[in-house]
Motif scaffolding. Structure first.
Motif, PDB file in Angstrom:
ATOM      1  N   THR A 146       0.674  -1.275   0.120  1.00 39.90           N
ATOM      2  CA  THR A 146       0.071  -0.113   0.178  1.00 39.90           C
ATOM      3  C   THR A 146       0.803   1.298  -0.101  1.00 39.90           C
ATOM      4  N   GLY A 273      -8.284   2.754  -3.407  1.00 41.65           N
ATOM      5  CA  GLY A 273      -7.196   1.851  -3.119  1.00 41.65           C
ATOM      6  C   GLY A 273      -6.099   2.072  -3.372  1.00 41.65           C
ATOM      7  N   THR A 314       1.762  -8.780   3.306  1.00 42.84           N
ATOM      8  CA  THR A 314       1.267  -8.625   2.296  1.00 42.84           C
ATOM      9  C   THR A 314       1.968  -8.235   0.713  1.00 42.84           C
ATOM     10  N   GLY A 317       1.151 -10.282  -2.207  1.00 37.83           N
ATOM     11  CA  GLY A 317      -0.260 -10.118  -2.895  1.00 37.83           C
ATOM     12  C   GLY A 317      -0.298  -9.066  -3.976  1.00 37.83           C
ATOM     13  N   GLN A 320      -3.070  -4.942  -4.723  1.00 42.41           N
ATOM     14  CA  GLN A 320      -4.535  -5.827  -4.491  1.00 42.41           C
ATOM     15  C   GLN A 320      -5.483  -4.593  -4.582  1.00 42.41           C
ATOM     16  N   SER A 321      -5.964  -4.513  -6.230  1.00 42.88           N
ATOM     17  CA  SER A 321      -6.982  -3.425  -6.411  1.00 42.88           C
ATOM     18  C   SER A 321      -8.462  -3.754  -6.474  1.00 42.88           C
ATOM     19  N   LYS A 323     -10.796  -7.121  -4.652  1.00 42.42           N
ATOM     20  CA  LYS A 323     -11.432  -7.722  -3.252  1.00 42.42           C
ATOM     21  C   LYS A 323      -9.975  -8.108  -2.500  1.00 42.42           C
ATOM     22  N   TYR A 324      -9.652  -7.488  -1.535  1.00 41.96           N
ATOM     23  CA  TYR A 324      -8.136  -8.003  -0.758  1.00 41.96           C
ATOM     24  C   TYR A 324      -8.056  -9.343  -0.347  1.00 41.96           C
ATOM     25  N   GLN A 325      -7.342 -10.215  -0.845  1.00 41.56           N
ATOM     26  CA  GLN A 325      -7.145 -11.518  -0.342  1.00 41.56           C
ATOM     27  C   GLN A 325      -6.197 -11.967   0.650  1.00 41.56           C
ATOM     28  N   PHE A 327      -4.056 -10.477   3.634  1.00 44.11           N
ATOM     29  CA  PHE A 327      -4.243  -9.701   5.035  1.00 44.11           C
ATOM     30  C   PHE A 327      -3.052 -10.163   5.872  1.00 44.11           C
TER      31      PHE A 327
END
Ligand SMILES: Cc1cc2nc3c(=O)[nH]c(=O)nc-3n(C[C@H](O)[C@H](O)[C@H](O)COP(=O)(O)OP(=O)(O)OC[C@H]3O[C@@H](n4cnc5c(N)ncnc54)[C@H](O)[C@@H]3O)c2cc1C
Length: 376
Positions: A146, A273, A314, A317, A320-321, A323-325, A327
């Motif tokens: 992020t 996002g 994370t 991943g 992750q634009s 649904k976040y998978q 975490f």
């Protein structure tokens, strides 16, 4: 393809040598360092910002949606005074305590800029932090996903009243705020800003909010606020331009026609996002794949195709634009997988060379206190 960094690399006199460099002082970088140090691996953490940087930029008093036991690290319980899910502040306090408890060597405000293999030994890694070089046998990229707020890519997006992050909510009192987005961040911001007396309008590209991916406790409130028109919604709309005075939007009406809207706002929040910074992956020539240009790695060991370069947290991943998978909740296992692989030979050290730190039933500072106060 041979990574360009590998071709151009030269040997640098290291300012420091350790077993493992961990890039990223978020919860998983810290948890991985603790796991390694418990097994005698000298792991050093470098963090670009403050400890727990990602969490530090959340708006004050934002709460995790995960339960406390799922975001606790290294076996240290996370308790809150009211048994509620931890807030940003409570979690940052917890993170500081865990780092102090285990005396994790974390160097904050130290961005890792370059990682390259030694030209004379491709299994040794040279890591540049500011003007210093650190040499290690392995590097863990626990860099999260992020780094940058995602952009709308419309004119005016860089104006000072446009922001990709929700900040201190107090400043929005009595302001006309356009929130762009329809997932958790946008919905939570809409509710919080409404509560502080902002006049909130929500622009979302879908026909309705994606309720399945919104925190269950936010849904009744946002539904009520939308039904009562306390929050104005512009479904099937997209921003086309932002100026200092107004926002231009295009909206598709239920009958399929589109119309243009020109609306005045004091603030625009684009909560759509976040994008991952791919610099280190690219520099290392790590293969990336869809969705989200996520790094390719071995699921059992977390090692990428570059021997000695691991990914954790994370970071795996990618961006992750939708649904976040991935975490924090489902990443704890990475710390153990990488440590196990290093102990199984990835470090090239014998058991005798790996002297586990004494099992830390109590941290050193605490044991000292106990010795000094025998009656306690
Ligand atoms: C509002 C909000 C609420 C959330 N709620 C939840 C939740 O309830 N549950 C959940 O599981 N997740 C939640 N998340 C996601 C959460 O932030 C992540 O799950 C968690 O932070 C992941 O931890 P991590 O250690 O993998 O990565 P991060 O916490 O992102 O840590 C990565 C670190 O790497 C550092 N870094 C990056 N590049 C470099 C570099 N080159 N050199 C040095 N350091 C670098 C960054 O500064 C950062 O501190 C939420 C996110 C947001 C925005």
């Amino acid at each position: 393809m041979k990574p360009s960094a590998q071709i151009e690399a030269e040997s640098h006199e290291p300012n420091r040598v350790c077993d493992v460099v961990i890039v990223g002082g978020g919860p998983i970088g810290i948890e991985t360092a603790i796991e390694m140090r418990r097994h005698g691996i000298d792991a050093q953490v470098f963090e670009a910002g403050p400890l727990g940087h990602t969490i530090s930029w959340w708006a004050p008093q934002t709460r995790w949606f995960s339960s406390n036991d799922r975001i606790a690290i290294a076996g240290v319980p996370l308790y809150t005074v009211d048994q509620a899910k931890a807030s940003r502040e409570e979690y940052l306090t917890y993170l500081r305590s865990v780092v102090d408890l285990f005396q994790v060597p974390v160097q904050t405000f130290s961005k890792v800029q370059t990682i390259e293999s030694r030209p004379d030994d491709p299994r040794r890694w040279q890591v540049r932090v500011q003007s210093k070089w650190i040499e290690a046998s392995a590097v863990v990229l626990a860099i999260g996903g992020t780094d940058h707020a995602a952009k709308l890519k419309v004119p005016g997006e860089n104006l000072p009243h446009v922001d990709g992050y929700l900040r201190e909510v107090h400043q929005y009192h009595n302001r006309r705020v356009l929130i762009v987005g329809g997932r958790n961040s946008a919905v939570e911001a809409a509710i919080r800003l409404h509560r502080v007396g902002a006049k909130v309008t929500l622009s979302y590209r879908g026909e309705e909010l994606p309720t399945a991916s919104i925190k269950y406790w936010l849904r009744p409130e946002i539904d009520g606020l939308i039904r009562s028109k306390a929050i104005e919604t512009l479904f099937q709309s997209r921003v086309t331009q932002i100026t200092a005075e107004r926002v231009d939007l295009e909206q598709t009406l239920p009958d399929g026609r589109t119309h243009s809207l020109h609306m005045p706002f004091d603030d625009v929040l684009t909560l759509i996002g976040y994008d991952q910074d791919k610099t280190l992956f690219k520099q290392l020539g790590i293969q990336m794949e869809d969705p989200g240009d996520k790094p390719v790695f071995n699921e059992e060991t977390m090692e990428t195709e570059r021997p000695g370069i691991y990914v954790a947290g994370t970071a795996v991943g990618g961006t992750q634009s939708s649904k976040y998978q991935v975490f924090l909740e489902n990443c704890h296992v990475h710390a153990k997988k990488i440590t196990r692989h290093l102990l199984d030979g990835g470090l090239g050290k014998s058991d005798a060379e790996l002297k586990p730190e004494k099992k830390q039933s109590a941290p050193k500072s605490l044991s000292k206190q106990i010795e000094m106060n025998p009656e306690s």
